[in-house]
Design an enzyme around this catalytic site. Structure first.
Site, short mmCIF file in Angstrom:
data_model
loop_
_atom_site.label_atom_id
_atom_site.label_comp_id
_atom_site.label_asym_id
_atom_site.label_seq_id
_atom_site.Cartn_x
_atom_site.Cartn_y
_atom_site.Cartn_z
CE LYS A 51 -3.71 2.25 2.67
NZ LYS A 51 -4.56 2.16 3.88
CB SER A 82 -7.39 4.49 2.80
OG SER A 82 -6.65 3.86 3.84
CB SER A 102 -8.18 2.07 5.95
OG SER A 102 -8.74 3.35 5.91
#
Length: 452
Positions: free
Chosen positions: A77, A151, A175
């Protein structure tokens, strides 16, 4: 290659057994990535260095070495440092390329994981959708009209689409869990402090921590085991738990939110399935009341403000991010300190609850995730309130720093995945992995594939 859909754990096994070689597996990953990323937009960058890493991993395998991720392609990520790349967090370059890996990435490299590339996030990782003015929209492989959540939306989309078997994720208000639920894969939010955040000390004043998303339970467990340097997490997946006391909790700090009937039924069906597995499930409520809501909002808003203020070019963040940061900047240090200190009272309240219950079962999303573009161009005041209603079951567990798993349990009438949450007390990752693994064996989901 069929092995792409098997997940990181089975890929590691195949590499150990010699049925595939690391460079060959990487070739298949890159072929799949380049085929679907033009549609999904899951990756910001693909690493040329992956080839060298795969060859080095194969040499270690040939020498008889074994780790949970040796030679396995992993997505990272775009919110933690990777040496030689800048960390975008959904926006334009703010910093030079990192001169060193973050602690978690360094452990992944040391374990021989092959870092394939960086997966996209919303601006400063703020939203439950992964759409930015800089990189565009990341799409859900089950239906590209919808978001994969956020996210960690890029990682979830890549895993769900069969590009990689697992990837890193982070969770400051849901997230890890929101995108895992939205894309039909497994996500694990870890206990506060379990995975080192270095070079950061803490994120969003203790709300956020690192975790993982994988096709199945063992895939995410392998990533967390390496990042946390804690043996036994993968082994816990295969060990069924003793009968557990499961609390089915429909309430949130803001009450019981409106919920799609399909999503409500999926949670109720999951409770029945857990009963069939020998667990006692009872409907109840936590003793927290509304207290976690101001805790979360104070730390969230001030955390965003502090993050944006630390940037060399805060003017480059999106307008609604600047607006939220401006609100957070108005929170005085003394108020933040008082809120942080009040967390101890929440743990005291939960102590008695955990004496009577082992695990909490809760919904994930309250309805199907949003369509792409639903909030494009919207301001902070027209984005935050409506999205909060749909994800109101997630933030409480960030305030308390508890671990939580997102488990796929159903699909809705549009064939979109539905997931639930399993939450435990601090440091109960092994219990959550054990229960999730038991559920996965009884009700498998990894054989379901999007049509993309």
């Amino acid at each position: 290659m069929e092995l792409l859909w098997a997940g990181a754990y089975e890929q590691a096994r195949a590499l150990r057994e010699g049925s595939v070689r690391a460079p060959e597996l990487l070739d298949a990953v890159l072929e799949r990535l380049h085929a679907v990323n033009p549609v999904l937009n899951a990756f910001r960058r693909v690493y040329d260095s992956a080839r060298e890493a795969a060859e080095a991993a194969q040499a270690r395998i040939d020498a008889g070495e074994s780790t949970p991720l040796l030679g396995v392609p992993i997505a990272v990520k775009d919110d933690i440092d990777v040496e030689g790349d800048f960390t975008a967090m959904g926006g334009p370059r703010q910093w030079p390329d990192a001169t060193a890996d973050s602690a978690a990435v360094a452990r992944l490299r040391a374990a021989g994981a092959v870092l394939v590339g960086r997966t996209l996030t919303p601006d400063r990782c703020l939203w439950p959708f992964t759409e930015t003015m800089t990189y565009g929209a990341t799409r859900n492989p089950w239906n590209t009209d919808y978001t994969p959540g956020g996210s960690s939306g890029g990682t979830a989309a890549a895993v769900a689409a069969g590009v990689v078997g697992a990837g890193t994720a982070s969770d400051g208000g849901g997230s890890v869990r929101m995108p895992a639920c939205a894309t039909g894969v497994f996500g694990l939010k870890t206990s506060r402090g379990m995975v080192p955040l270095a070079p950061s000390r803490e994120l969003w004043h203790g709300l956020s921590g690192l975790g993982a998303i994988g096709r199945g339970v063992a895939d995410a467990a392998a990533v967390v085991e390496v990042m946390a340097a804690q043996d036994g997490l993968v082994g816990a997946v295969a060990a069924p738990p003793q009968p557990l006391r499961v609390a089915l909790v429909w309430g949130t700090p803001v009450g019981r939110p409106p919920m799609s009937e399909e999503y409500r039924r999926a949670v109720a069906d999951t409770a029945d399935r857990l009963r069939d597995l020998g667990h006692r499930v009872t409907e109840t409520s936590t003793p927290l009341g509304a207290r976690p809501s101001p805790q979360f909002m104070t730390r969230y808003l001030r955390g965003i403000a502090d993050d944006v203020a630390s940037l060399p070019h805060p003017e480059l963040v999106e307008p609604r991010t600047r607006r939220i940061a401006a609100l957070g900047a108005r929170i005085p240090d003394r108020v933040l300190a008082r809120v942080r200190a009040a967390e101890a009272g929440l743990h005291e309240r939960m102590a008695g609850f955990w004496a009577d219950h082992d695990v909490i079962l809760q919904p994930g999303w309250t309805r199907r995730p949003t369509r792409i573009g639903r909030y494009h161009g919207s301001g902070a005041s027209t984005t935050l309130p409506p999205v909060a209603v749909h994800v109101s079951y997630f933030p409480t567990w960030n305030v308390l720093g508890y671990p939580a798993a997102a488990v796929p349990v159903a699909v809705d009438s549009a064939r979109m995945p539905i997931g639930v949450q399993l939450i435990g007390p601090a440091d109960s990752e092994r219990l959550l992995l054990s229960l999730s693994g038991q559920y996965e064996r009884a009700h498998p989901w990894t054989d379901r594939r999007p049509g993309l």
